[in-house]
Design a protein around this motif. Structure first.
Motif, PDB file in Angstrom:
ATOM      1  N   LEU A   1      86.480 120.184 -38.258  1.00 26.06           N
ATOM      2  CA  LEU A   1      85.718 119.145 -38.989  1.00 26.06           C
ATOM      3  C   LEU A   1      84.754 118.349 -38.037  1.00 26.06           C
ATOM      4  O   LEU A   1      83.558 117.978 -38.524  1.00 26.06           O
ATOM      5  N   ALA A   2      84.927 118.380 -36.625  1.00 24.23           N
ATOM      6  CA  ALA A   2      83.986 117.969 -35.709  1.00 24.23           C
ATOM      7  C   ALA A   2      82.562 118.440 -35.621  1.00 24.23           C
ATOM      8  O   ALA A   2      81.676 118.063 -35.269  1.00 24.23           O
ATOM      9  N   LYS A   3      82.740 119.911 -36.153  1.00 23.97           N
ATOM     10  CA  LYS A   3      81.330 120.407 -36.161  1.00 23.97           C
ATOM     11  C   LYS A   3      80.408 120.220 -37.328  1.00 23.97           C
ATOM     12  O   LYS A   3      79.554 120.862 -37.312  1.00 23.97           O
ATOM     13  N   ILE A   4      81.038 119.519 -38.372  1.00 17.53           N
ATOM     14  CA  ILE A   4      80.209 119.214 -39.697  1.00 17.53           C
ATOM     15  C   ILE A   4      79.370 118.043 -38.972  1.00 17.53           C
ATOM     16  O   ILE A   4      79.979 117.134 -39.010  1.00 17.53           O
ATOM     17  N   GLY A   5      78.142 118.291 -39.502  1.00 19.97           N
ATOM     18  CA  GLY A   5      77.066 116.999 -39.197  1.00 19.97           C
ATOM     19  C   GLY A   5      76.705 116.616 -37.839  1.00 19.97           C
ATOM     20  O   GLY A   5      77.241 117.724 -36.867  1.00 19.97           O
ATOM     21  N   SER A   6      76.289 115.606 -37.549  1.00 23.91           N
ATOM     22  CA  SER A   6      75.681 115.344 -36.160  1.00 23.91           C
ATOM     23  C   SER A   6      76.125 113.838 -35.798  1.00 23.91           C
ATOM     24  O   SER A   6      77.096 113.387 -36.514  1.00 23.91           O
ATOM     25  N   GLN A   7      75.946 113.500 -34.356  1.00 18.76           N
ATOM     26  CA  GLN A   7      76.487 112.424 -34.028  1.00 18.76           C
ATOM     27  C   GLN A   7      76.032 111.211 -34.676  1.00 18.76           C
ATOM     28  O   GLN A   7      76.635 109.920 -35.033  1.00 18.76           O
ATOM     29  N   THR A   8      74.921 111.415 -35.637  1.00 22.38           N
ATOM     30  CA  THR A   8      74.300 110.321 -36.446  1.00 22.38           C
ATOM     31  C   THR A   8      74.781 110.159 -37.871  1.00 22.38           C
ATOM     32  O   THR A   8      74.558 109.390 -38.560  1.00 22.38           O
ATOM     33  N   ASP A   9      75.385 111.398 -38.150  1.00 20.29           N
ATOM     34  CA  ASP A   9      76.106 111.436 -39.524  1.00 20.29           C
ATOM     35  C   ASP A   9      77.311 110.854 -39.270  1.00 20.29           C
ATOM     36  O   ASP A   9      78.504 111.357 -39.742  1.00 20.29           O
ATOM     37  N   ARG A  10      77.728 109.704 -39.366  1.00 19.90           N
ATOM     38  CA  ARG A  10      78.854 108.950 -39.066  1.00 19.90           C
ATOM     39  C   ARG A  10      79.127 107.898 -40.193  1.00 19.90           C
ATOM     40  O   ARG A  10      78.075 107.455 -40.695  1.00 19.90           O
ATOM     41  N   VAL A  11      80.286 107.890 -40.735  1.00 22.25           N
ATOM     42  CA  VAL A  11      80.641 106.824 -41.782  1.00 22.25           C
ATOM     43  C   VAL A  11      81.277 105.767 -41.062  1.00 22.25           C
ATOM     44  O   VAL A  11      82.503 106.128 -40.483  1.00 22.25           O
TER      45      VAL A  11
END
Length: 174
Positions: A136-146
Motif C-alpha cells: 500500500l505504501a507504493k501507491i501514490g506519492s508523498q503528496t498523495d496524502r489524506v
C-alpha cells in the motif's frame, strides 16, 4: 530510543506517565454519508520504543499493529506526543492530554492506505497482512496524502496489555 528531550527527568516522567499505559478511546466521527458514528481505538504505550494498537471502529476497523515510536514530553504529567510511521506509508502523530482525558491525532494516510483501507486491515503478525500493507505504501506519492485531524475521548485508562497481544522487541517494525 529515549523519550525527548532525553534527560533522566524525562525518562522518569515517561515511566510514570506512559510506560505500560493502555488507553481505549472513541472518536466522534462521521461515516461516508455524514452520519455520526464512534470510531474506537486502543493504544498500549508498550515501552519507550514501541506502541501496540488495535482499531475497532471506522474505516480502518480490523487493524492490529505495533510500531517503533518516538515520544516527546510536552508537559510532564499533562501532555505527551507519540509519533510513528506505518508500513503502509501512513504518518501518525498522537497527543495525549492526561488531565483532559483526550487524544488528538493527525494522520497522514498514504493514498494506498486510504483508498484501499480493506487491504490495510489484519494483524501485522500475519506475514500476508504485513506484505499487503507494505504494498500500500507504493501507491501514490508523498503528496498523495489524506490528512485526517481528529479528537477522541478516553473511555478506559489502565496499565498492561488488556486484550492486546504482546510483542518481542526484535520483531521488525517496517
Amino acid at each position: 530510543m529515549p523519550a525527548l528531550p532525553s534527560t533522566p527527568e524525562t525518562t522518569r516522567h515517561f515511566t510514570h506517565d506512559l510506560q505500560d499505559r493502555h488507553l481505549i478511546y472513541d472518536y466522534a466521527a462521521q461515516n461516508a454519508a455524514g452520519e455520526p458514528e464512534k470510531w474506537r481505538y486502543e493504544m498500549w504505550f508498550y515501552n519507550a520504543d514501541r506502541i501496540v494498537y488495535a482499531i475497532h471502529g471506522g474505516p480502518m476497523a480490523g487493524r492490529k499493529n505495533f510500531q517503533t515510536a518516538t515520544y516527546q514530553c510536552i508537559r510532564p504529567g499533562e501532555l505527551w506526543q507519540c509519533n510513528w510511521l506505518e508500513e503502509t506509508g501512513t504518518i501518525c502523530s498522537l497527543v495525549y492530554d492526561i488531565k483532559q482525558e483526550k487524544i488528538t491525532t493527525l494522520l497522514g494516510f498514504s493514498k494506498g492506505h486510504w483508498e484501499r483501507n480493506d487491504d490495510a486491515k489484519g494483524n501485522k503478525r500475519n506475514r500476508e497482512d504485513l506484505e499487503r500493507w507494505r504494498g500500500l505504501a507504493k501507491i501514490g506519492s508523498q503528496t498523495d496524502r489524506v490528512l485526517l485531524s481528529e479528537q477522541a475521548d478516553i473511555v478506559e485508562d489502565f496499565r498492561g496489555p488488556g486484550d492486546l497481544e504482546g510483542i518481542e522487541m526484535e520483531w521488525p517494525t517496517l
